[in-house]
Motif scaffolding. Structure first.
Motif, mmCIF file in Angstrom:
data_model
loop_
_atom_site.group_PDB
_atom_site.id
_atom_site.type_symbol
_atom_site.label_atom_id
_atom_site.label_comp_id
_atom_site.label_asym_id
_atom_site.label_seq_id
_atom_site.Cartn_x
_atom_site.Cartn_y
_atom_site.Cartn_z
ATOM 1 N N ALA A 96 11.269 3.177 -2.981
ATOM 2 C CA ALA A 96 10.602 3.607 -1.746
ATOM 3 C C ALA A 96 9.476 4.589 -2.045
ATOM 4 O O ALA A 96 9.446 5.233 -3.107
ATOM 5 N N ASP A 97 8.519 4.663 -1.119
ATOM 6 C CA ASP A 97 7.402 5.614 -1.194
ATOM 7 C C ASP A 97 6.503 5.369 -2.400
ATOM 8 O O ASP A 97 6.038 6.306 -3.050
ATOM 9 N N ARG A 98 6.261 4.095 -2.659
ATOM 10 C CA ARG A 98 5.342 3.720 -3.743
ATOM 11 C C ARG A 98 4.322 2.718 -3.211
ATOM 12 O O ARG A 98 4.535 2.040 -2.227
ATOM 13 N N CYS A 99 3.187 2.617 -3.917
ATOM 14 C CA CYS A 99 2.122 1.685 -3.559
ATOM 15 C C CYS A 99 1.720 0.880 -4.786
ATOM 16 O O CYS A 99 1.937 1.317 -5.925
ATOM 17 N N GLN A 100 1.106 -0.270 -4.543
ATOM 18 C CA GLN A 100 0.626 -1.110 -5.636
ATOM 19 C C GLN A 100 -0.644 -1.832 -5.187
ATOM 20 O O GLN A 100 -0.713 -2.354 -4.074
ATOM 21 N N VAL A 101 -1.643 -1.848 -6.055
ATOM 22 C CA VAL A 101 -2.865 -2.609 -5.775
ATOM 23 C C VAL A 101 -2.510 -4.088 -5.727
ATOM 24 O O VAL A 101 -1.795 -4.602 -6.591
ATOM 25 N N VAL A 159 15.278 -3.555 5.420
ATOM 26 C CA VAL A 159 14.618 -4.698 6.042
ATOM 27 C C VAL A 159 13.800 -4.208 7.236
ATOM 28 O O VAL A 159 14.274 -3.404 8.036
ATOM 29 N N GLY A 160 12.580 -4.682 7.345
ATOM 30 C CA GLY A 160 11.759 -4.320 8.499
ATOM 31 C C GLY A 160 10.299 -4.192 8.123
ATOM 32 O O GLY A 160 9.941 -3.457 7.180
ATOM 33 N N HIS A 161 9.434 -4.903 8.853
ATOM 34 C CA HIS A 161 8.001 -4.876 8.540
ATOM 35 C C HIS A 161 7.397 -3.491 8.754
ATOM 36 O O HIS A 161 6.365 -3.155 8.172
ATOM 37 N N GLN A 162 8.059 -2.663 9.563
ATOM 38 C CA GLN A 162 7.534 -1.323 9.824
ATOM 39 C C GLN A 162 7.547 -0.449 8.572
ATOM 40 O O GLN A 162 6.887 0.598 8.535
ATOM 41 N N HIS A 163 8.266 -0.880 7.546
ATOM 42 C CA HIS A 163 8.315 -0.106 6.297
ATOM 43 C C HIS A 163 7.133 -0.403 5.379
ATOM 44 O O HIS A 163 7.000 0.230 4.324
ATOM 45 N N LEU A 164 6.278 -1.356 5.753
ATOM 46 C CA LEU A 164 5.122 -1.714 4.939
ATOM 47 C C LEU A 164 3.847 -1.121 5.532
ATOM 48 O O LEU A 164 3.717 -0.997 6.748
ATOM 49 N N ARG A 165 2.911 -0.808 4.655
ATOM 50 C CA ARG A 165 1.631 -0.253 5.099
ATOM 51 C C ARG A 165 0.545 -0.654 4.107
ATOM 52 O O ARG A 165 0.763 -0.626 2.892
ATOM 53 N N ILE A 166 -0.612 -1.055 4.634
ATOM 54 C CA ILE A 166 -1.755 -1.383 3.788
ATOM 55 C C ILE A 166 -2.694 -0.181 3.745
ATOM 56 O O ILE A 166 -3.097 0.339 4.783
ATOM 57 N N ARG A 170 -4.273 -1.454 -1.459
ATOM 58 C CA ARG A 170 -2.898 -1.215 -1.910
ATOM 59 C C ARG A 170 -1.904 -1.582 -0.812
ATOM 60 O O ARG A 170 -2.165 -1.398 0.379
ATOM 61 N N LEU A 171 -0.757 -2.064 -1.242
ATOM 62 C CA LEU A 171 0.371 -2.284 -0.342
ATOM 63 C C LEU A 171 1.407 -1.208 -0.628
ATOM 64 O O LEU A 171 1.775 -0.985 -1.783
ATOM 65 N N CYS A 172 1.844 -0.519 0.413
ATOM 66 C CA CYS A 172 2.763 0.617 0.269
ATOM 67 C C CYS A 172 4.044 0.354 1.051
ATOM 68 O O CYS A 172 4.065 -0.424 2.006
ATOM 69 N N LYS A 173 5.116 1.053 0.657
ATOM 70 C CA LYS A 173 6.379 0.943 1.379
ATOM 71 C C LYS A 173 7.068 2.297 1.426
ATOM 72 O O LYS A 173 7.014 3.073 0.467
ATOM 73 N N ASP A 174 7.711 2.557 2.579
ATOM 74 C CA ASP A 174 8.439 3.821 2.716
ATOM 75 C C ASP A 174 9.945 3.619 2.621
ATOM 76 O O ASP A 174 10.727 4.545 2.833
ATOM 77 N N ALA A 175 10.376 2.397 2.320
ATOM 78 C CA ALA A 175 11.770 2.077 2.027
ATOM 79 C C ALA A 175 11.766 1.023 0.930
ATOM 80 O O ALA A 175 10.728 0.408 0.643
#
Length: 349
Positions: A96-101, A159-166, A170-175
C-alpha cells in the motif's frame, strides 16, 4: 479458447460464446487480384485470428502479421497477470501507499474501469483479483471452494477502485489492491489491432482475440460479416441468432465454463465486488455490440454481474445493444434490448 474447426461447407471460428460463420463464397477470389488473407496464433492465454481482404498495393501478409503480433506482445507484457514481469504484475506486488510509472495503455484502462465501476455502483471492479485467487479462479488460486468468513473479510479490505489513483504517468494505491484487466484487455487489443489495420489501408477485415471481435467492410465476395451467437452449452453448438457486423465490436461474457459446485450451489468466476462473492442469478451470458470492442468487452461483464433484470433495465436506460441468454426451467430463453435489434439490423415488434 478460440480455435478453427472445419465442418462441411462452413468454417467455424469459435471464441467463448460466439461463432463466426464464413460461407464458401468468401473463400474464393473475385477475379480482380483481391485475395483473402488469414493468420492467427496464441495470445493472452488463448488465441487470436485475423481475416482480411487484400487489395492491390496493400502491405504483404507477413508485414501485417508482424504489426499485429507486436501489438499483442506489448499488451501481454503490460497487462498479463500470468507473468511476473508484466507492468501490472509488478504493480500488484507493491504494498500500500506506493506508485509506479505505467504505460499510457494501462492508465487508459484504469480510467475505463473507474467509469464502469461508477456506472455499476461498485459491482464491476478491476481490483477483484484477490477475491478471484481466494475463491480459486485467479492466477494464484489454489483450490476452488467457498472461503471462510474471516478470510473473505480480510481480502475485501484490499478490493475497491477507490484505492487507485492516477498521478501524471504513475498509478498509485493506498491499499494493497491488485488489478486484473481480463474483463477489458482483449477488447482493447481488438480495437488497437483494428486501428492498425485501418492505418495500413486494410478496411475489410475481422479481428478477433480470445473471442472478442471487430469487423469492418465486406468479405471477399462482397457479402457482410455474419456472426452467429451461440447458446451457452458444453455438449453441443446451438445457434441462437445470426447478425451482420460492419464497423462494430462484439463481446460475450458468460459464466457456464469457469465455475465450481459446492453443496448444491454453482459458483462462477464472475464476481460482484460489493459482496465479494460470485454472482448467483440466472443470467448465463450477455453479448454486447458497440463501436468500440473495449467498451463492448467491459459492458458485457458489467451486465453479466448485474443479473437479468438489473442488466435489462441498465441496457435500456443507456441504449446499449445487448443480447441476453437466461437460464430457465426448460433450458434457455433469450432477450434483446431495443438497441441490439437496431444495431444488428433486426426489427423490434
Amino acid at each position: 479458447m478460440a480455435g478453427v474447426v472445419l465442418r462441411g461447407d462452413e468454417e467455424l471460428l469459435t471464441g467463448r460464446w460466439v461463432i463466426l460463420v464464413l460461407l464458401t463464397g468468401f473463400l474464393s477470389g473475385c477475379g480482380n487480384g483481391d485475395s483473402l488473407e488469414t493468420f492467427g496464433g496464441p495470445t493472452m492465454g488463448s488465441t487470436y485470428s485475423i481475416k482480411y481482404v487484400r487489395h492491390a498495393n496493400l502491405p504483404a501478409p507477413q508485414e501485417v502479421r508482424v504489426e499485429v503480433e507486436k501489438i499483442l506482445a506489448d499488451i501481454d507484457r503490460q497487462m498479463s497477470t500470468y507473468r511476473a514481469d508484466s507492468d501490472i504484475s509488478r504493480f500488484n506486488a507493491l504494498p500500500a501507499d506506493r506508485c509506479q510509472v505505467m504505460p499510457a495503455a494501462i492508465l487508459e484502462l484504469i480510467r475505463v474501469g473507474e467509469q464502469l465501476s461508477q456506472q455499476s455502483e461498485g459491482s464491476y471492479d478491476l481490483t477483484v483479483e484477490p477475491l478471484m485467487n481466494l475463491w480459486g479462479f485467479g492466477p494464484q488460486g489454489r483450490e476452488e471452494k467457498v472461503p471462510d468468513a474471516a478470510a473473505l473479510a480480510e481480502v475485501r479490505q484490499r478490493v475497491g477502485h477507490q484505492h487507485l489513483r492516477i498521478d501524471g504517468d504513475r498509478l498509485c494505491k493506498d491499499a494493497a489492491v491488485e488489478v486484473d484487466f481480463n474483463s477489458i484487455a482483449a477488447g482493447y487489443a481488438v480495437d488497437t489491432v483494428a486501428a492498425r489495420l485501418e492505418a495500413l489501408g486494410i478496411h475489410d477485415y475481422l479481428a478477433e482475440a480470445t473471442g472478442e471481435l471487430k469487423a469492418s467492410g465486406k468479405k471477399l465476395d462482397g457479402s457482410p460479416w455474419r456472426i452467429a451467437l451461440e447458446e451457452p452449452r458444453d455438449d453441443l453448438q446451438v445457434t441462437e441468432r445470426v447478425i451482420n457486423i460492419d464497423g462494430y465490436g462484439l463481446s460475450t461474457s458468460g459464466d457456464y465454463r469457469n465455475y465450481f459446485q459446492q453443496d448444491g450451489r454453482r459458483y462462477s468466476h464472475t464476481f460482484d465486488a460489493r459482496t465479494g462473492a460470485p454472482v448467483l442469478h440466472d443470467l448465463a451470458s450477455v453479448t454486447v455490440i458497440h463501436p468500440s470492442a473495449l467498451v463492448a468487452d467491459g459492458l458485457s461483464t458489467l451486465l453479466l454481474i448485474l443479473g437479468p433484470e438489473r442488466a435489462w433495465d441498465y441496457a435500456e436506460k443507456h441504449d446499449i445493444g445487448a443480447f441476453f441468454v437466461i437460464r430457465a426451467d426448460t433450458g434457455f430463453v433469450t432477450r434483446t434490448s431495443h438497441a441490439f435489434e437496431r444495431l444488428s439490423g433486426a426489427k423490434v415488434d
